[in-house]
Design an enzyme around this catalytic site. Sequence first.
Site, PDB file in Angstrom:
ATOM      1  N   SER A   1      16.852  20.438  57.755  1.00  0.00           N
ATOM      2  CA  SER A   1      18.151  20.067  58.290  1.00  0.00           C
ATOM      3  C   SER A   1      19.243  21.004  57.780  1.00  0.00           C
ATOM      4  O   SER A   1      19.255  21.379  56.605  1.00  0.00           O
ATOM      5  CB  SER A   1      18.436  18.627  57.887  1.00  0.00           C
ATOM      6  OG  SER A   1      19.782  18.337  58.088  1.00  0.00           O
TER       7      SER A   1
ATOM      8  N   HIS B   1      24.834   9.474  69.432  1.00  0.00           N
ATOM      9  CA  HIS B   1      26.106  10.120  69.753  1.00  0.00           C
ATOM     10  C   HIS B   1      26.921   9.225  70.707  1.00  0.00           C
ATOM     11  O   HIS B   1      26.350   8.532  71.540  1.00  0.00           O
ATOM     12  CB  HIS B   1      25.808  11.459  70.419  1.00  0.00           C
ATOM     13  CG  HIS B   1      26.999  12.322  70.649  1.00  0.00           C
ATOM     14  ND1 HIS B   1      27.636  12.377  71.858  1.00  0.00           N
ATOM     15  CD2 HIS B   1      27.662  13.168  69.824  1.00  0.00           C
ATOM     16  CE1 HIS B   1      28.640  13.235  71.775  1.00  0.00           C
ATOM     17  NE2 HIS B   1      28.680  13.732  70.558  1.00  0.00           N
TER      18      HIS B   1
HETATM   19  C1  LIG Z   1      26.810  17.341  70.107  1.00  0.00           C
HETATM   20  C2  LIG Z   1      25.937  16.211  70.474  1.00  0.00           C
HETATM   21  C3  LIG Z   1      25.996  15.624  71.747  1.00  0.00           C
HETATM   22  C4  LIG Z   1      27.007  16.044  72.773  1.00  0.00           C
HETATM   23  O1  LIG Z   1      26.880  17.356  73.115  1.00  0.00           O
HETATM   24  P1  LIG Z   1      28.108  18.150  73.766  1.00  0.00           P
HETATM   25  O2  LIG Z   1      27.504  19.506  73.931  1.00  0.00           O
HETATM   26  O3  LIG Z   1      29.245  18.085  72.813  1.00  0.00           O
HETATM   27  O4  LIG Z   1      28.419  17.496  75.065  1.00  0.00           O
HETATM   28  C5  LIG Z   1      25.124  14.611  72.046  1.00  0.00           C
HETATM   29  N1  LIG Z   1      24.226  14.175  71.152  1.00  0.00           N
HETATM   30  C6  LIG Z   1      24.144  14.711  69.906  1.00  0.00           C
HETATM   31  C7  LIG Z   1      23.127  14.191  68.963  1.00  0.00           C
HETATM   32  C8  LIG Z   1      24.997  15.746  69.527  1.00  0.00           C
HETATM   33  O5  LIG Z   1      24.907  16.274  68.304  1.00  0.00           O
END
Ligand SMILES: *Cc1c(COP(=O)(O)O)cnc(C)c1O
Length: 380
Positions: free
Chosen positions: A322, A121
């Site tokens: 998934s 992410h």
């Molecule tokens: C959504 C997500 C994040 C970030 O989370 P937030 O709640 O939007 O801050 C980080 N890593 C992954 C894999 C995600 O799917």
Amino acid sequence: MPQLQEQDRAVLHQYMDQLVERSYSMLGYPCARDFDYSELYPTLRYQLNNIGDPWVPSTCALHSREMEQEVVDFFARLFRAPEQNYWGYVTNGGTEGNLYALYLARELYPHAMVYYSAASHYSIQKNLHLLNMESIVIKTDARGEMDYTDLEHTVSQNRHRPAIVLANIGTTMTEARDNVAHIRSILQSLALRSFYIHSDAALAGTYTALLEPHHPFDFADGADSIAISGHKFIGSPLPCGVVVVKKNYKERIGQLVPYIGTLDTTITGSRSGHAPLFLWYAIKKYGIEGFRERALHSLELADYTEQKLQEMGWSAWRFPQSLTVVIEKPSEEIIRKWQLATQGNQSHIICMPGVQREHINALLTDLQRSVQQKRLTAVL
Ligand SMILES: *Cc1c(COP(=O)(O)O)cnc(C)c1O
């Protein structure tokens, strides 16, 4: 008491109508919307602030600390954290959980190298930048899972440094899950003196823990910390998340602030007291079994979606366990209408709780129509 002017009230009502519409067509973002927190609405009268450490009382008495502790306990058990040795708090979301975990890892190993996969992410890169930590990107396979050969090779070239490895438990685009047990065995086989593994389980952590066969990603499998988003699978009107870490690590961070009377062990100062309350309510209402049923129901819908698309001849696939169905990118119009996250030639549909067959069928009809249009223009 001042009142809203007529024209402003009209704007507000129009906005609220829009929300109904937009919520209906949200198929590409991983947020559950089957939640009902109406029993908690009276608490919106109050400013609930869980400032500081959930386990250390504060002089500010309007809070939900006890509920927050129960929420952390729930996730610690779900993620098989060492019984007497965990700590955590309710964050503002997965990003903050990842930031906290990386901060902790850096305090433990200031000279470590961080390894994260190309499918991670975007918050990871930002967090590493904020923390000024050195890092290397590891390749993934075509479907988004970490390339363990590349990991082994890369870490072996930096064997003199502690390693911090980020595992994705559900990548943003394809919901690929990295294998924490495998990562740990690689790090052990390289005889590194110290290493730290963080599971970024923002997307899929909660339900992955409930499904069989077990996917290795939790504390018992080798993780040192885990972060999830609360507004994704569980669902919440406020973005929120939970981070759980091993307690002995955490004791490196946080100073007593006399002004608030508690320990400043969290990233932000003031923290929502409502978010822990919502999560607590959902946990009490559903329990482990309820969450599992909800996950199985969503998995069934994801399976239905994948099958129907394949029958239609629309390229589509998904990992077992998934909720994300990866599809060939449709037209801009369909992407916009159904809010489908898109990267390169791939888009995805996420069957989070609250998405129903009716929504999927409506999307399928749009896709079918666009296939026919394409055929027609090809003939002409
Ligand atoms: C959504 C997500 C994040 C970030 O989370 P937030 O709640 O939007 O801050 C980080 N890593 C992954 C894999 C995600 O799917």
